[in-house]
Scaffold this motif. Structure first.
Motif, PDB file in Angstrom:
ATOM      1  N   PRO A 123     -14.390  13.017  -0.036  1.00 28.91           N
ATOM      2  CA  PRO A 123     -14.000  13.741   1.023  1.00 28.91           C
ATOM      3  C   PRO A 123     -12.923  12.939   2.104  1.00 28.91           C
ATOM      4  O   PRO A 123     -13.296  11.623   2.299  1.00 28.91           O
ATOM      5  CB  PRO A 123     -15.312  13.952   1.715  1.00 28.91           C
ATOM      6  N   VAL A 124     -11.917  13.620   2.651  1.00 31.05           N
ATOM      7  CA  VAL A 124     -11.205  12.996   3.745  1.00 31.05           C
ATOM      8  C   VAL A 124     -11.019  13.839   4.769  1.00 31.05           C
ATOM      9  O   VAL A 124     -11.408  14.893   4.911  1.00 31.05           O
ATOM     10  CB  VAL A 124      -9.836  12.677   2.998  1.00 31.05           C
ATOM     11  N   ASP A 125     -10.485  13.287   5.843  1.00 31.94           N
ATOM     12  CA  ASP A 125     -10.250  13.724   7.113  1.00 31.94           C
ATOM     13  C   ASP A 125      -8.817  14.318   7.245  1.00 31.94           C
ATOM     14  O   ASP A 125      -8.212  14.386   6.219  1.00 31.94           O
ATOM     15  CB  ASP A 125     -10.533  12.769   8.475  1.00 31.94           C
ATOM     16  N   GLU A 166      -6.333  13.180   8.513  1.00 29.24           N
ATOM     17  CA  GLU A 166      -5.233  12.143   8.190  1.00 29.24           C
ATOM     18  C   GLU A 166      -5.348  11.392   6.642  1.00 29.24           C
ATOM     19  O   GLU A 166      -4.963  10.254   6.421  1.00 29.24           O
ATOM     20  CB  GLU A 166      -5.364  10.694   9.220  1.00 29.24           C
ATOM     21  N   PRO A 213     -10.926   8.269   4.280  1.00 28.86           N
ATOM     22  CA  PRO A 213     -12.427   8.644   3.845  1.00 28.86           C
ATOM     23  C   PRO A 213     -13.051   9.122   5.056  1.00 28.86           C
ATOM     24  O   PRO A 213     -13.180   8.498   5.993  1.00 28.86           O
ATOM     25  CB  PRO A 213     -12.832   7.691   3.165  1.00 28.86           C
ATOM     26  N   VAL A 214     -14.161  10.194   5.153  1.00 30.44           N
ATOM     27  CA  VAL A 214     -15.110  10.275   5.865  1.00 30.44           C
ATOM     28  C   VAL A 214     -16.435   9.884   5.442  1.00 30.44           C
ATOM     29  O   VAL A 214     -17.410   9.884   6.259  1.00 30.44           O
ATOM     30  CB  VAL A 214     -15.301  11.959   6.208  1.00 30.44           C
ATOM     31  N   ASP A 215     -16.484   9.568   4.268  1.00 31.06           N
ATOM     32  CA  ASP A 215     -17.642   9.171   3.823  1.00 31.06           C
ATOM     33  C   ASP A 215     -17.302   8.607   2.118  1.00 31.06           C
ATOM     34  O   ASP A 215     -16.038   8.431   1.970  1.00 31.06           O
ATOM     35  CB  ASP A 215     -18.689  10.174   3.557  1.00 31.06           C
ATOM     36  N   HIS A 258      -6.090  14.593  -2.846  1.00 31.03           N
ATOM     37  CA  HIS A 258      -7.624  14.173  -2.735  1.00 31.03           C
ATOM     38  C   HIS A 258      -7.795  13.120  -3.779  1.00 31.03           C
ATOM     39  O   HIS A 258      -6.820  13.232  -5.039  1.00 31.03           O
ATOM     40  CB  HIS A 258      -8.711  15.144  -2.893  1.00 31.03           C
ATOM     41  N   ARG A 279     -13.660  -0.975   1.473  1.00 35.42           N
ATOM     42  CA  ARG A 279     -14.848  -0.442   1.013  1.00 35.42           C
ATOM     43  C   ARG A 279     -15.571  -1.038  -0.124  1.00 35.42           C
ATOM     44  O   ARG A 279     -15.933  -0.494  -1.276  1.00 35.42           O
ATOM     45  CB  ARG A 279     -14.553   0.888   0.745  1.00 35.42           C
TER      46      ARG A 279
END
Length: 330
Positions: free
Chosen positions: A200-202, A204, A207-209, A233, A302
């Motif tokens: 999942p991405v925002d 921009e 990553p949001v998580d 994605h 990450r």
């Protein structure tokens, strides 16, 4: 107005590979760019399955990365920063106006002239040296990219890299594919992905998580179905099987993509509308789908994610592969 090509862009070198009765591909040394892939389809003219701009200069100046070999790090790095062992490296932000870095920076490998160090009817090797500090990345890097027609209907890409200081290294091929005889939008193509998780991405596209299960979401392509929607994605690939199978809208031509890399970025060309295409006519929105093997966005920062590290160490050799295979249904 089309930007003026850089002064160093002149007399691009073109390389054609072919096998009798099989695919015919063309590259140029600027960006180690894959310009053309013509696939024989019985009963009709060969299908050109790659998007391209009308001139080599367009590939050197426009921002879509059509067919380019991108790096050092393909994908996005948040805030243009590398963090490791208490040390931070500031990278060159890209594109203009962004805080982040995309595809190696404003002068990434897609915008360099590569050396052709091997060539035959079925093989070409492009080589590039990147100095310490290039676009902010630590360490000097040497990179070889070998494209080989492995049989009449398949092509492989081998990536080999070394560094003299720890650095994330993740080049990839950024071709856009459209398998239809009369190209239009690819949203009617059928896609299957061997991926149980996506990122999942925002807004921009960062990553949001961490990676999340695809089950019950619009990101579940484990069973083949039409693309249908815009995507930009990343999917974390399941091991031991081809990463993706893409099939034309008419069902006659399929392409299987396999890779040793852990993730696949799928971008359906939502910003391609109006860009000049191969025949100089404007492309439509979603004119092609880019399927970019590599690592998930911001992977260098990450370490907690369950995937092979993208950091390459001195004395180690990065060796990764991508393979494309086309099949025709009669």
């Amino acid at each position: 107005m089309t930007p003026t090509p850089p002064a160093r862009f002149d007399h691009p070198r073109f390389i054609r590979l072919a096998r009798p009765g099989g695919i015919e591909v063309t590259f140029m040394d600027w960006g180690a760019t894959w310009l053309s892939c013509r696939v024989p389809v019985p009963g009709e003219a060969p299908r050109e399955v790659l998007l391209a701009h009308p001139t080599p200069e367009d590939h050197a100046t426009r921002g879509g990365y059509l067919g380019a070999t991108v790096g050092r790090y393909a994908n996005r790095i948040a805030e243009s920063r590398l963090h490791r062992d208490g040390v931070t490296h500031a990278l060159a932000a890209h594109p203009a106006g962004s805080r982040h870095q995309l595809h190696g920076g404003p002068d990434g490998f897609s915008h360099r002239r590569w050396q052709v160090t091997q060539q035959s009817d079925t093989v070409v090797t492009f080589s590039l040296d990147s100095p310490d500090g290039d676009q902010g990345f630590p360490g000097a890097l040497h990179l070889d990219v070998v494209y080989t027609l492995t049989d009449a209907m398949s092509m492989a890409m081998e990536i080999r890299a070394t560094v003299d200081a720890p650095c994330p290294v993740a080049p990839t091929q950024h071709a856009y594919f459209n398998l239809d005889a009369q190209p239009g939008s690819v949203l009617g193509h059928t896609l299957q992905l061997a991926a149980s998780q996506y990122l999942p991405v925002d807004a921009e596209l960062l990553p949001v998580d961490g990676p999340q299960p695809v089950a019950g979401t619009g990101f579940d392509f484990r069973t083949a179905h039409s693309i249908g929607n815009d995507y930009d994605h990343g999917w974390l690939l399941d091991a031991g099987q081809p990463a993706a199978v893409l099939t034309s809208s008419d069902g006659r031509l399929s392409m299987t993509l396999s890779t040793t890399m852990p993730a696949l970025q799928v971008y359906t060309g939502g910003h391609l509308g109006g860009e000049p295409g191969r025949d100089s006519a404007p492309m439509v929105r979603n004119a092609g789908v880019a399927m970019e093997p590599g690592w998930l966005a911001d992977s260098p920062n990450r370490a907690e994610w369950e995937q092979r590290t993208c950091w390459l160490e001195p004395m180690d050799v990065l060796i990764d592969h991508i393979r494309w295979c086309w099949t025709v249904s009669l």
